[in-house]
Design an enzyme around this catalytic site. Structure first.
Site, PDB file in Angstrom:
ATOM      1  N   GLU A  98     -20.762 -62.519  -9.326  1.00  0.00           N
ATOM      2  CA  GLU A  98     -21.900 -61.654  -9.588  1.00  0.00           C
ATOM      3  C   GLU A  98     -22.188 -62.697 -10.863  1.00  0.00           C
ATOM      4  OE1 GLU A  98     -22.465 -56.895  -9.972  1.00  0.00           O
ATOM      5  OE2 GLU A  98     -20.439 -57.358 -10.191  1.00  0.00           O
TER       6      GLU A  98
ATOM      7  N   GLU B 274     -14.736 -54.294  -5.039  1.00  0.00           N
ATOM      8  CA  GLU B 274     -15.272 -52.862  -5.678  1.00  0.00           C
ATOM      9  C   GLU B 274     -14.761 -52.086  -5.162  1.00  0.00           C
ATOM     10  OE1 GLU B 274     -17.650 -55.720  -7.777  1.00  0.00           O
ATOM     11  OE2 GLU B 274     -17.364 -55.619  -5.802  1.00  0.00           O
TER      12      GLU B 274
END
Length: 242
Positions: free
Chosen positions: A114, A134
């Protein structure tokens, strides 16, 4: 929160500022302390006075992702506060006025990916590994990873990357458009510097306006995007400091 002084290193080479994540013993895991240190570093004179910024984790790992040891203790209220504080660093990177380049080696996972996606250009050596793990932890990317992945590689590939939580190598990441280019082994920082030095020779105001036009066009209709381009061109063409 007082960041650990060893978490971030900043070096200047002319107009280029290189920011290095320095939590090697934890594979540059993005703890709240590291994020806070990075957020504060972005406002230092060494960074704000630069024309181009390189972000790297060094020669072995960019970042293996968020520090998951912090997750179990976070209540919904604490998570909300996190996004307002250290967690805002991802958008802070994305909205920097200067062009930004990620120089990536090794793991670039979860929050690390990210962070890389928040930069304008990403170069990686063949050791780089990308992914969003995740879902295996019962969560999802939440600092721009999903929205930026969709824009960069399309909905189909973004679904594959996020839902399956699998890892892809630098070659596939380049083919998908997740990164800009793959370098020779251990040459990612050198190539990032070559790009940075070239960008540093371009008028900073023009680069800043162009970055903002690119960002605005990501969510605009064709007609609106064209209008934004034309307004920006008019602004730059009549500026004495482009």
């Amino acid at each position: 929160m007082t960041p650990h002084p060893g978490f971030i290193q900043v070096e200047r080479d002319g107009d280029v500022a290189t920011i290095t994540l320095r939590r090697e013993d934890k594979q540059n895991a993005l703890s709240a302390h590291l994020e806070t240190a990075l957020l504060r570093t972005l406002s230092t004179r060494a960074v704000t006075s630069s024309r181009v910024i390189i972000l790297t984790g060094g020669d072995k790992v960019f970042s293996a992702g968020a520090d998951i040891t912090e997750l179990p203790a976070m209540t919904p209220d604490a998570i909300d506060q996190y996004y307002r504080r250290s967690g805002s660093v991802y958008e802070a990177v994305a909205t920097l006025p200067q062009p930004t380049i990620s120089a990536i080696a090794g793991y670039c996972l979860g929050g690390g990916l990210e962070l890389a996606l928040a930069t304008d250009i990403r170069v990686a050596d063949p050791t780089a590994v990308f992914g969003f793990p995740e879902t295996s932890h019962g969560i999802l990317p939440s600092s721009g990873g999903i929205s930026r992945s969709i824009r960069m590689i399309g909905m189909g590939r973004a679904r594959d990357l996020v839902l399956r939580g699998h890892r892809i190598d630098a070659k596939k990441a380049e083919n998908w458009g997740l990164i800009t280019e793959t370098t020779e082994m251990a040459d990612q920082l050198n190539q990032a510097m070559v790009i940075a030095q070239s960008l540093a020779m371009t008028a900073p105001f023009a680069l800043n306006i162009t970055k903002r036009v690119l960002d605005a066009n990501a969510d605009a209709s064709h007609r609106s995007g064209l209008f934004i381009e034309q307004l920006a061109y008019s602004l730059l063409n009549n500026s004495s400091t482009t």
